[in-house]
Design a protein around this motif. Sequence first.
Motif, mmCIF file in Angstrom:
data_model
loop_
_atom_site.group_PDB
_atom_site.id
_atom_site.type_symbol
_atom_site.label_atom_id
_atom_site.label_comp_id
_atom_site.label_asym_id
_atom_site.label_seq_id
_atom_site.Cartn_x
_atom_site.Cartn_y
_atom_site.Cartn_z
ATOM 1 N N VAL A 154 19.970 35.860 25.829
ATOM 2 C CA VAL A 154 19.512 34.585 25.278
ATOM 3 C C VAL A 154 18.610 33.940 26.313
ATOM 4 N N SER A 155 17.372 33.636 25.924
ATOM 5 C CA SER A 155 16.403 33.066 26.851
ATOM 6 C C SER A 155 16.568 31.562 26.941
ATOM 7 N N ASP A 156 15.901 30.964 27.940
ATOM 8 C CA ASP A 156 15.922 29.507 28.078
ATOM 9 C C ASP A 156 15.283 28.829 26.876
ATOM 10 N N ALA A 157 14.413 29.569 26.170
ATOM 11 C CA ALA A 157 13.767 29.020 24.977
ATOM 12 C C ALA A 157 14.635 29.166 23.737
ATOM 13 N N GLU A 158 15.905 29.501 23.964
ATOM 14 C CA GLU A 158 16.880 29.650 22.881
ATOM 15 C C GLU A 158 16.464 30.723 21.877
ATOM 16 N N THR A 159 16.060 31.846 22.413
ATOM 17 C CA THR A 159 15.733 33.011 21.594
ATOM 18 C C THR A 159 16.732 34.113 21.901
ATOM 19 N N LEU A 160 17.379 34.625 20.855
ATOM 20 C CA LEU A 160 18.309 35.743 21.000
ATOM 21 C C LEU A 160 17.543 37.048 20.853
ATOM 22 N N THR A 161 17.739 37.957 21.807
ATOM 23 C CA THR A 161 17.130 39.279 21.750
ATOM 24 C C THR A 161 18.240 40.317 21.802
ATOM 25 N N VAL A 162 18.207 41.268 20.848
ATOM 26 C CA VAL A 162 19.226 42.318 20.791
ATOM 27 C C VAL A 162 18.529 43.671 20.657
ATOM 28 N N ALA A 163 18.887 44.618 21.517
ATOM 29 C CA ALA A 163 18.361 45.983 21.407
ATOM 30 C C ALA A 163 19.176 46.732 20.362
ATOM 31 N N LEU A 164 18.511 47.231 19.325
ATOM 32 C CA LEU A 164 19.192 47.877 18.209
ATOM 33 C C LEU A 164 18.851 49.363 18.144
ATOM 34 N N PRO A 165 19.812 50.198 17.722
ATOM 35 C CA PRO A 165 19.534 51.628 17.510
ATOM 36 C C PRO A 165 18.873 51.869 16.157
ATOM 37 N N LEU A 166 17.744 51.186 15.936
ATOM 38 C CA LEU A 166 16.996 51.296 14.683
ATOM 39 C C LEU A 166 15.520 51.486 15.009
ATOM 40 N N TYR A 167 14.913 52.491 14.390
ATOM 41 C CA TYR A 167 13.476 52.717 14.551
ATOM 42 C C TYR A 167 12.697 51.870 13.545
ATOM 43 N N VAL A 168 11.623 51.253 14.003
ATOM 44 C CA VAL A 168 10.670 50.601 13.101
ATOM 45 C C VAL A 168 9.275 51.043 13.524
ATOM 46 N N PRO A 169 8.397 51.362 12.581
ATOM 47 C CA PRO A 169 7.066 51.835 12.943
ATOM 48 C C PRO A 169 6.178 50.736 13.501
ATOM 49 N N ASP A 170 6.435 49.490 13.114
ATOM 50 C CA ASP A 170 5.664 48.358 13.616
ATOM 51 C C ASP A 170 6.495 47.094 13.421
ATOM 52 N N SER A 171 5.917 45.946 13.739
ATOM 53 C CA SER A 171 6.649 44.692 13.618
ATOM 54 C C SER A 171 7.138 44.499 12.180
ATOM 55 N N THR A 172 8.443 44.211 12.043
ATOM 56 C CA THR A 172 9.077 44.142 10.727
ATOM 57 C C THR A 172 9.880 42.854 10.604
ATOM 58 N N ALA A 173 9.655 42.106 9.528
ATOM 59 C CA ALA A 173 10.416 40.884 9.301
ATOM 60 C C ALA A 173 11.866 41.227 8.992
ATOM 61 N N ALA A 174 12.781 40.410 9.503
ATOM 62 C CA ALA A 174 14.214 40.640 9.299
ATOM 63 C C ALA A 174 14.903 39.284 9.220
ATOM 64 N N THR A 175 16.231 39.333 9.100
ATOM 65 C CA THR A 175 17.036 38.115 9.031
ATOM 66 C C THR A 175 18.255 38.272 9.932
ATOM 67 N N LEU A 176 18.526 37.256 10.722
ATOM 68 C CA LEU A 176 19.766 37.192 11.491
ATOM 69 C C LEU A 176 20.703 36.244 10.762
#
Length: 278
Positions: A154-176
């Motif tokens: 979790v960054s100071d800018a309140e952004t959660l980053t999680v490394a996932l075992p999922l391949y994506v070919p390019d930037s993909t919209a998702a939902t948390l």
Amino acid sequence: MPRDAAEAAAWLGAAAADGFERATADLILRDRATAASFFQPVELTRERVPAEDGGTRLVLRATAGVDPGTAAGGAPLYGGLWDMFVRVSLGGWTKECRLGPAPEQAPALPPAGIVAGRVVLPYWTKQGRNLSLDVDRAVKSLGLHRLTPADAAVSDAETLTVALPLYVPDSTAATLRLTATASGRTLDRPAVLTPADGVHSLLEASIPSRELRNTVWRTGLGLPDGRVPALALLLRVGRGRGDVEVVRAGRPGPLRRLVRVARRALRAALGRTSTGRA
């Protein structure tokens, strides 16, 4: 007619050698439920290799790529289980068989990927160790339940980053999806998946502590088909800005599960009562 088995084998060998330059190999994807079949693009090479007995070995080498976005006759693969078959035609005969079996020490298959709006998981079947594709069905096999706090930040800018075992070919919209452990209230936060190392991806989402404070939240990933598998991570959000801790989600015991069921039933009953009074 051949006089014996040896002469018949010699005739077949000669026919195969004569027609070797016209030999073909195909890769076929077949829907296990409907038997719908789709041929995949194949690059083929033919090679005549001297054998130890003085004869010639005929070697076909085929390379095929499966693009889930176009594999169903130019359209994306639809949900289901897809088995892979190899079909070889040589010297007037054709043989079709499953692609496998994989050796016990076969290299690990890549993780699932999100391609063309589908969740695609390659896997070896339990019986026969043949290669198949799971499209929009796998949940636990995606490996999201094995995530640990070391996979998240979790960054100071309140952004959660999680490394996932999922391949994506390019930037993909998702939902948390965030679900309060105490009340069951859910919040859906817009997120994005970006390629990480050619195999994995990074999930990034804003988690403003003002909206989440003083609560423990379960996390889930919204998939394109509407499913929301759990990420096995909890967010403990305190009262102040940046007071966010990522911890491992434990499996609830029988008593906790019973309490959750009772709470849901109570909320449903209260909802029906309120509706009746209105």
